[in-house]
Design a protein around this motif. Structure first.
Motif, PDB file in Angstrom:
ATOM      1  N   ILE A  39      69.906  13.417  10.489  1.00 22.20           N
ATOM      2  CA  ILE A  39      70.764  12.079  10.450  1.00 22.20           C
ATOM      3  C   ILE A  39      71.292  11.601   9.056  1.00 22.20           C
ATOM      4  CG2 ILE A  39      71.388   9.607  10.493  1.00 22.20           C
ATOM      5  CD1 ILE A  39      69.112  10.493  13.395  1.00 22.20           C
ATOM      6  N   GLY A  40      70.141  12.274   7.693  1.00 20.81           N
ATOM      7  CA  GLY A  40      70.905  11.421   6.240  1.00 20.81           C
ATOM      8  C   GLY A  40      72.027  13.027   6.293  1.00 20.81           C
ATOM      9  N   ASP A  69      87.283  13.678  13.701  1.00 16.88           N
ATOM     10  CA  ASP A  69      86.261  14.344  12.607  1.00 16.88           C
ATOM     11  C   ASP A  69      85.174  13.460  12.861  1.00 16.88           C
ATOM     12  OD1 ASP A  69      88.321  16.075  11.256  1.00 16.88           O
ATOM     13  OD2 ASP A  69      88.972  14.891  10.579  1.00 16.88           O
ATOM     14  N   TRP A  70      85.358  12.188  13.199  1.00 17.89           N
ATOM     15  CA  TRP A  70      84.524  11.398  13.498  1.00 17.89           C
ATOM     16  C   TRP A  70      83.307  11.288  14.806  1.00 17.89           C
ATOM     17  CZ3 TRP A  70      82.052   7.308  10.653  1.00 17.89           C
ATOM     18  CH2 TRP A  70      82.289   6.741   9.493  1.00 17.89           C
ATOM     19  N   LEU A  71      83.756  12.042  15.146  1.00 19.15           N
ATOM     20  CA  LEU A  71      83.474  11.722  17.138  1.00 19.15           C
ATOM     21  C   LEU A  71      82.117  12.888  16.963  1.00 19.15           C
ATOM     22  CD1 LEU A  71      86.481  11.824  19.146  1.00 19.15           C
ATOM     23  CD2 LEU A  71      84.831   9.955  19.091  1.00 19.15           C
ATOM     24  N   PRO A  72      82.697  14.665  16.857  1.00 20.75           N
ATOM     25  CA  PRO A  72      81.397  15.223  16.473  1.00 20.75           C
ATOM     26  C   PRO A  72      80.154  14.229  15.449  1.00 20.75           C
ATOM     27  CG  PRO A  72      83.338  16.100  15.421  1.00 20.75           C
ATOM     28  CD  PRO A  72      83.876  15.204  15.869  1.00 20.75           C
ATOM     29  N   LEU A  73      80.167  13.885  14.535  1.00 25.23           N
ATOM     30  CA  LEU A  73      79.387  13.695  13.634  1.00 25.23           C
ATOM     31  C   LEU A  73      78.457  12.392  14.413  1.00 25.23           C
ATOM     32  CD1 LEU A  73      81.102  12.889  10.288  1.00 25.23           C
ATOM     33  CD2 LEU A  73      79.101  13.776  10.190  1.00 25.23           C
ATOM     34  N   ILE A  74      79.616  11.581  15.299  1.00 25.03           N
ATOM     35  CA  ILE A  74      78.700  10.785  16.468  1.00 25.03           C
ATOM     36  C   ILE A  74      78.258  10.840  17.120  1.00 25.03           C
ATOM     37  CG2 ILE A  74      78.705   8.246  17.411  1.00 25.03           C
ATOM     38  CD1 ILE A  74      81.750   7.668  15.628  1.00 25.03           C
ATOM     39  N   GLU A  75      78.501  12.149  17.209  1.00 26.54           N
ATOM     40  CA  GLU A  75      77.601  13.194  18.462  1.00 26.54           C
ATOM     41  C   GLU A  75      76.524  13.796  18.226  1.00 26.54           C
ATOM     42  OE1 GLU A  75      78.818  16.478  21.982  1.00 26.54           O
ATOM     43  OE2 GLU A  75      79.723  16.015  20.610  1.00 26.54           O
ATOM     44  N   THR A  76      76.496  13.541  16.671  1.00 23.64           N
ATOM     45  CA  THR A  76      75.761  14.554  16.376  1.00 23.64           C
ATOM     46  C   THR A  76      74.433  13.913  15.790  1.00 23.64           C
ATOM     47  OG1 THR A  76      76.952  16.849  14.956  1.00 23.64           O
ATOM     48  CG2 THR A  76      74.512  15.639  14.409  1.00 23.64           C
ATOM     49  N   ILE A  77      74.793  12.411  15.955  1.00 20.35           N
ATOM     50  CA  ILE A  77      73.894  11.598  15.225  1.00 20.35           C
ATOM     51  C   ILE A  77      72.819  11.110  16.471  1.00 20.35           C
ATOM     52  CG2 ILE A  77      73.544   9.205  14.520  1.00 20.35           C
ATOM     53  CD1 ILE A  77      75.358   9.620  12.302  1.00 20.35           C
ATOM     54  N   ILE A  78      74.121  10.798  17.733  1.00 21.61           N
ATOM     55  CA  ILE A  78      73.127  10.676  19.264  1.00 21.61           C
ATOM     56  C   ILE A  78      72.421  11.626  19.510  1.00 21.61           C
ATOM     57  CG2 ILE A  78      73.643   9.634  21.510  1.00 21.61           C
ATOM     58  CD1 ILE A  78      76.657   8.338  20.073  1.00 21.61           C
ATOM     59  N   ASN A  79      72.486  12.843  19.190  1.00 26.10           N
ATOM     60  CA  ASN A  79      71.562  14.119  19.871  1.00 26.10           C
ATOM     61  C   ASN A  79      70.155  13.743  19.037  1.00 26.10           C
ATOM     62  OD1 ASN A  79      73.505  14.698  21.929  1.00 26.10           O
ATOM     63  ND2 ASN A  79      74.417  16.614  20.854  1.00 26.10           N
ATOM     64  N   ASP A  80      70.716  13.977  17.931  1.00 24.92           N
ATOM     65  CA  ASP A  80      69.333  13.394  17.341  1.00 24.92           C
ATOM     66  C   ASP A  80      68.278  13.087  17.375  1.00 24.92           C
ATOM     67  OD1 ASP A  80      70.201  15.690  15.819  1.00 24.92           O
ATOM     68  OD2 ASP A  80      70.667  14.777  13.499  1.00 24.92           O
ATOM     69  N   VAL A  81      69.161  11.453  17.712  1.00 19.39           N
ATOM     70  CA  VAL A  81      68.198  10.446  17.947  1.00 19.39           C
ATOM     71  C   VAL A  81      67.507  10.544  19.512  1.00 19.39           C
ATOM     72  CG1 VAL A  81      68.400   8.105  18.294  1.00 19.39           C
ATOM     73  CG2 VAL A  81      69.397   8.793  16.509  1.00 19.39           C
ATOM     74  N   VAL A  82      68.298  11.215  20.770  1.00 17.28           N
ATOM     75  CA  VAL A  82      67.865  11.474  21.396  1.00 17.28           C
ATOM     76  C   VAL A  82      66.363  12.662  21.744  1.00 17.28           C
ATOM     77  CG1 VAL A  82      68.454  12.287  23.886  1.00 17.28           C
ATOM     78  CG2 VAL A  82      69.365  10.467  22.399  1.00 17.28           C
ATOM     79  N   PHE A  83      67.029  14.018  21.246  1.00 21.83           N
ATOM     80  CA  PHE A  83      65.920  14.968  20.826  1.00 21.83           C
ATOM     81  C   PHE A  83      64.895  14.886  20.495  1.00 21.83           C
ATOM     82  CE2 PHE A  83      70.550  17.237  22.936  1.00 21.83           C
ATOM     83  CZ  PHE A  83      69.362  17.443  24.291  1.00 21.83           C
ATOM     84  N   GLY A  84      65.552  13.598  18.944  1.00 23.52           N
ATOM     85  CA  GLY A  84      63.917  13.185  18.286  1.00 23.52           C
ATOM     86  C   GLY A  84      63.598  12.447  19.000  1.00 23.52           C
TER      87      GLY A  84
END
Length: 245
Positions: free
Chosen positions: A88-89, A106-121
């Protein structure tokens, strides 16, 4: 203002004392052995004492495995948080480095990555956090299963001891080989051992709010109470006159 009942310390009379239960079981085992050394009921009493000792002990392979799993789970949680926090950092750093060059797409995949990291983490952290709890539950349920089996063994010791066999002579002749007083004492001791089995089960419920464990504890308490009640019904049927019949 906080509730007084919530802030007051728990009285020693509101908790079942492990040492007192253990002392009662040990005294009963010695009394049974002294009175009926030729019968194996005292060995069952020794098994009950050993199980009570196991309840209060912090040693043993199962306890060590649970402690090791707790340490490993905390280390794993730290690594997961470090990994996903780092991911996330990095995403946040990329956004901060060139915020003007990023389009909406460009923002959409970054936001999706952050959300996925938070959920799976979060899922990984929750799983690791509950591993020791699940191991502890399995350990306690195994011990409760042993206690339930022990209660049935105690019940088997009194099951064939019926008043009708009291005056049939020795055990070789199909009798009990007991006098009326001995028969009464034997049944009393079976009932007392069953009651202590229920108290042993209750010791497991002192330090947990786990619903599955509490259900198992309640089941054993009900089982031992029902068995003890049957013993007392049998005691009530013992004839008053030993020479009767």
């Amino acid at each position: 203002m906080p509730d007084r009942a919530e802030t007051s310390p728990v009285s020693r009379f509101q908790r079942l004392d492990h040492a007192a239960v253990r002392r009662s079981a040990a005294n009963l085992q010695r009394r049974v052995e002294a009175r009926f050394p030729g019968r194996s009921l005292w060995e069952v009493g020794a098994e009950l004492v050993a199980l009570i000792d196991e309840v209060g002990s912090n040693e043993g392979d199962s306890r060590r495995r649970v402690r090791a799993a707790r340490v490993a789970s905390r280390v794993g949680m730290a690594l997961v948080l470090l990994f996903f926090g780092g991911a996330i950092g990095l995403a946040a750093t990329e956004i901060a480095a060139s915020p003007d060059s990023l389009t909406v797409l460009d923002w959409l995949p970054l936001i999706e990555t952050i959300i996925n990291d938070v959920v799976f983490g979060g899922i990984a952290v929750f799983f690791l956090y509950t591993v020791p709890e699940r191991m502890e539950r399995a350990r306690v349920l195994r011990m409760l299963h042993r206690l339930r089996s022990l209660a049935h063994v105690i019940d088997m010791h009194q099951l064939t001891k019926v008043p009708e066999r009291l005056h049939q002579g020795s055990r070789d002749d199909g009798g009990l080989g007991l006098t009326r007083d001995e028969f009464t004492i034997y049944l009393h001791q079976c009932s007392e051992m069953l009651s202590l089995g229920g108290k042993t089960a209750a010791l497991f419920g002192e330090e947990t709010t786990d619903g599955e464990i509490l259900d198992a504890v309640g089941g054993i308490e009900t089982l031992t109470s029902d068995m003890a009640r049957k013993v007392w019904q049998k005691i009530a049927l013992i004839p008053a006159d030993e020479n009767h019949g």
